[in-house]
Scaffold this motif. Sequence first.
Motif, PDB file in Angstrom:
ATOM      1  N   GLU A 245      53.827 129.658   0.922  1.00  0.00           N
ATOM      2  CA  GLU A 245      54.335 130.920   1.488  1.00  0.00           C
ATOM      3  C   GLU A 245      55.848 130.904   1.608  1.00  0.00           C
ATOM      4  O   GLU A 245      56.435 129.882   1.950  1.00  0.00           O
ATOM      5  CB  GLU A 245      53.746 131.139   2.880  1.00  0.00           C
ATOM      6  CG  GLU A 245      52.329 131.604   2.819  1.00  0.00           C
ATOM      7  CD  GLU A 245      51.835 132.155   4.132  1.00  0.00           C
ATOM      8  OE1 GLU A 245      52.508 131.963   5.154  1.00  0.00           O
ATOM      9  OE2 GLU A 245      50.759 132.775   4.111  1.00  0.00           O
TER      10      GLU A 245
ATOM     11  N   ARG B 144      54.205 126.374  -5.875  1.00  0.00           N
ATOM     12  CA  ARG B 144      54.261 125.928  -4.471  1.00  0.00           C
ATOM     13  C   ARG B 144      55.484 125.037  -4.272  1.00  0.00           C
ATOM     14  O   ARG B 144      55.921 124.338  -5.193  1.00  0.00           O
ATOM     15  CB  ARG B 144      52.968 125.244  -4.047  1.00  0.00           C
ATOM     16  CG  ARG B 144      52.714 123.947  -4.726  1.00  0.00           C
ATOM     17  CD  ARG B 144      51.309 123.424  -4.488  1.00  0.00           C
ATOM     18  NE  ARG B 144      51.185 122.151  -5.170  1.00  0.00           N
ATOM     19  CZ  ARG B 144      50.688 121.064  -4.647  1.00  0.00           C
ATOM     20  NH1 ARG B 144      50.182 121.084  -3.430  1.00  0.00           N
ATOM     21  NH2 ARG B 144      50.635 119.942  -5.323  1.00  0.00           N
TER      22      ARG B 144
ATOM     23  N   GLU C 261      59.062 127.195   9.195  1.00  0.00           N
ATOM     24  CA  GLU C 261      59.556 125.944   8.593  1.00  0.00           C
ATOM     25  C   GLU C 261      60.777 126.204   7.716  1.00  0.00           C
ATOM     26  O   GLU C 261      61.668 125.382   7.601  1.00  0.00           O
ATOM     27  CB  GLU C 261      58.461 125.298   7.736  1.00  0.00           C
ATOM     28  CG  GLU C 261      57.396 124.642   8.579  1.00  0.00           C
ATOM     29  CD  GLU C 261      56.313 124.018   7.760  1.00  0.00           C
ATOM     30  OE1 GLU C 261      56.319 124.167   6.519  1.00  0.00           O
ATOM     31  OE2 GLU C 261      55.438 123.389   8.361  1.00  0.00           O
TER      32      GLU C 261
ATOM     33  N   THR D  54      54.015 123.874   0.537  1.00  0.00           N
ATOM     34  CA  THR D  54      53.715 125.176   1.118  1.00  0.00           C
ATOM     35  C   THR D  54      53.736 126.243   0.019  1.00  0.00           C
ATOM     36  O   THR D  54      54.488 126.112  -0.938  1.00  0.00           O
ATOM     37  CB  THR D  54      54.732 125.543   2.222  1.00  0.00           C
ATOM     38  OG1 THR D  54      54.577 126.901   2.546  1.00  0.00           O
ATOM     39  CG2 THR D  54      56.158 125.354   1.764  1.00  0.00           C
TER      40      THR D  54
ATOM     41  N   THR E 102      60.025 120.123   9.616  1.00  0.00           N
ATOM     42  CA  THR E 102      59.544 119.473   8.384  1.00  0.00           C
ATOM     43  C   THR E 102      59.776 117.960   8.413  1.00  0.00           C
ATOM     44  O   THR E 102      59.135 117.221   7.693  1.00  0.00           O
ATOM     45  CB  THR E 102      60.217 120.083   7.134  1.00  0.00           C
ATOM     46  OG1 THR E 102      61.620 120.061   7.320  1.00  0.00           O
ATOM     47  CG2 THR E 102      59.746 121.493   6.876  1.00  0.00           C
TER      48      THR E 102
ATOM     49  N   HIS F 157      55.717 117.518   1.772  1.00  0.00           N
ATOM     50  CA  HIS F 157      54.936 118.557   2.447  1.00  0.00           C
ATOM     51  C   HIS F 157      55.001 119.822   1.582  1.00  0.00           C
ATOM     52  O   HIS F 157      56.084 120.274   1.210  1.00  0.00           O
ATOM     53  CB  HIS F 157      55.556 118.801   3.825  1.00  0.00           C
ATOM     54  CG  HIS F 157      55.033 120.009   4.508  1.00  0.00           C
ATOM     55  ND1 HIS F 157      53.735 120.105   4.949  1.00  0.00           N
ATOM     56  CD2 HIS F 157      55.628 121.195   4.826  1.00  0.00           C
ATOM     57  CE1 HIS F 157      53.551 121.292   5.514  1.00  0.00           C
ATOM     58  NE2 HIS F 157      54.684 121.970   5.437  1.00  0.00           N
TER      59      HIS F 157
END
Length: 470
Positions: free
Chosen positions: A78, A193, A303, A76, A321, A74
């Motif tokens: 941010e 990321r 998360e 992300t 998660t 997964h």
Amino acid sequence: MGGGVAGMSAACSLAEAGLSVRVVERRNCLGGRASSFLHPGVGEVIDNCQHVLFGCCTNLIGFYERIGVADRIHWTSEMTMIEPGGRRSVLGPSWLPAPLHSLPRFLAASAFTVGDKLALGRAFRVLMGPIPSNSTESLAVWLLRQKQTSGALNRFWRLVIASALNADIESISLPYAAKVIRELFMNSAEAGRMGVSTVPLGELNACAAEFLGRRDSSVLLNTAVESATWDSETSQWTLATAAGPLRSDFVVLALPFEAMSKLLPNMPSAEQAATLAAQLVRHEHWPICSVHLWFDREITNLEHAVLLDRQIHWMYNKGRTQPRRVSNGSYLELVVSASRDFAALPSDQAIARSVGELAEFFPAVRTARLEKAARVKETRATFGVFPGVDSARPTSASPWPHCFLAGDWTATGWPSTMESAARSGHLAAEAVCRSVGRPRIFLNPDLMPKGLMRFAGTGSVPSELGRRQA
Ligand SMILES: Cc1cc2nc3c(=O)[nH]c(=O)nc-3n(C[C@H](O)[C@H](O)[C@H](O)COP(=O)(O)OP(=O)(O)OC[C@H]3O[C@@H](n4cnc5c(N)ncnc54)[C@H](O)[C@@H]3O)c2cc1C
């Protein structure tokens, strides 16, 4: 030999190339330092620690793609930084070209004063230019010259270096620090990321075993290799294990450096073995601790978050998660990097301190019931990338015939990470294929810098090491 990320990535590449491979692993599961286990105290299968990857980890991603698990990561872009008391700053990319893509949110971040931002901007600008890969300067000395403020030092440099390189700024080589900063914050939004597995690491590793099983290859668990002998007449290795001898045409030694040191006296004598021994003794391990907490209710909807100014560095909301894990309540994992003090605390004190600190960031902790908790201490988590470390990192060539080295500590140009391990595995597999006269490329190319970073000075970091070997 060794079923960590290095051994698995080497084995799966070779099996894909049509060779019959056997992974010989001392423990009862694959994964090495990136694995899961049933914690007897809490009755849960937990990862030995949260493992994160980044977009720039092209070889780890390549390995995950090979074994068919890349969709279980997964991603992300941010990152939420939280100050004690709860004030939040969210960093992340914008439409601006690299390296300016993070600038708008960085400028808005309340975690840094104007002075901190100016100091960080100055340092980042210098990092756009070349940093000689053979520099033996430590990051701390370099930061002193860049006149960094205490906010920039404590809330950025120390935190990022502890998280990414698991060491303090005094003991880190400048080129490695520069590499991490460029990859995570400057080269492109894609490179920076962050990825986390949506399943326990053990499930990813099990797919490597299945991949091998489908290709005339196998995994032998609970089998420590005690010594190895080379027969030049038959051109074969014989590995001695408690379960009996194992023969093979080629060997990849994908062991951590301390296991390699232990095996070395039990390998055939060879001219370069003394050089390897001298390299091995220069390495040092750093600890990482994780604290696993199960609460009766939701503590936060984030998360993950970076926790500032306290001993706990990261919060991962594993219930979110890895959603299969929690039906009621929540499961949080806290990570404390590069802290020998924290690792030395007795478990109950470490847990109590972590919960106390967590409550400063998330008030819900004060009213929640802590249902169970565990502290996992990995004293030999990662090796340090001290100034001059590259001369202690051997290439995949070993002192012995038909034998190659892999492992995160070998010359990949990367710090102690799964990416370094995967790279080393790919490089060792390429070396085996060259030896059998069937050359193949397994090394996944680096992501190209984007935006203005395309014109930034290169050669700042020793990643060229991996390329040269290939
Ligand atoms: C707590 C912790 C947190 C971490 N966090 C991150 C992270 O967030 N991101 C990241 O990228 N990296 C992280 N790392 C680092 C990462 O886990 C390692 O860099 C990587 O897994 C090393 O892989 P490896 O295959 O080189 O070595 P290992 O994983 O150590 O594998 C070597 C294998 O060899 C086996 N072995 C040893 N001796 C013998 C023998 N004689 N015979 C047979 N087998 C033997 C061992 O049992 C082991 O399975 C973390 C590590 C730890 C411990």
